[in-house]
Design an enzyme around this catalytic site. Sequence first.
Site, short mmCIF file in Angstrom:
data_model
loop_
_atom_site.label_atom_id
_atom_site.label_comp_id
_atom_site.label_asym_id
_atom_site.label_seq_id
_atom_site.Cartn_x
_atom_site.Cartn_y
_atom_site.Cartn_z
CG ASP A 189 -0.17 -0.10 2.53
OD1 ASP A 189 1.07 -0.13 2.51
OD2 ASP A 189 -0.83 -0.14 3.60
CG HIS A 233 3.55 0.12 4.79
ND1 HIS A 233 2.60 -0.89 4.82
CD2 HIS A 233 4.73 -0.51 5.03
CE1 HIS A 233 3.18 -2.04 5.08
NE2 HIS A 233 4.48 -1.85 5.19
#
Length: 254
Positions: free
Chosen positions: A132, A134
Amino acid sequence: MEVIIVPAAQDVGMAAARLISRLVAGKPGAVLGLATGASVKPVYAELVRAKVDLSSVTTFNLDEYVGLDPSHAASFRAYMETHFLGPLNVERGRAHFPPTQGDDLAGLCEQFERDIRAAGGIDLQLLGIGRDGHLGFNEPSSSLASRTRIKTLTAATREANRAGFGGDEVPLHVVTMGIGTILEARHCLLVADGSAKAEAVARMVEGPVTAMVPASALQLHPRATVIVDELAAARLSLRDYYREVQRNKPEWQR
Ligand code: GLP
């Protein structure tokens, strides 16, 4: 941002290990920021294989699970012990991990930041990337100015990190260096491999800078190097250009 595309995961490890060993050859007491996970394993394996002397480095790890005993097999300390600290014979007193136990975690997070500064700052921060986008455990919506603090993991990240926990629950809370902390490293080196990372890599390198893709903050760093294999590079629209840049890199820039 410098983007280096290599054939496979093993080549990612070799290229990243070369940058680290070059830094340490010129500065044996370098301060390294370190990551855990599958992507950085080939980097550590190559440092071990090449017998790079890291006995004088100081290390700061990016993140750790709150409340997890350091002796737990899934703790990042256990990972580092197995893949880095043990085989490379790093002085344990100079290996730092984010605080995860105690009543005053916020205060200890501030102390961790002071420890980084007292060590002279991080020379090179090694990073992986989550699917995602991160960075460390800075999940989407993390402030791009954030410092070391407690974060709550998303369900997807807990699922991705389930390996090693056996039947135990993956902790919900972690302590992670912030994006602002990471951006203060003098050199950020991010590695990624495999098609599962292709979308995140493209959004990090070529998408807008946004808290929804925390790794995109690396676009603001004056010296960020991204080393990816072909699969992870597959969605980069300028991948031919990045190859061209690497092929024609003048000697003075190497
Ligand atoms: C984890 C770690 C990150 C790591 C990332 C990718 O959640 N906290 O530091 O870079 O996710 O992990 P992997 O390399 O296993 O895909």
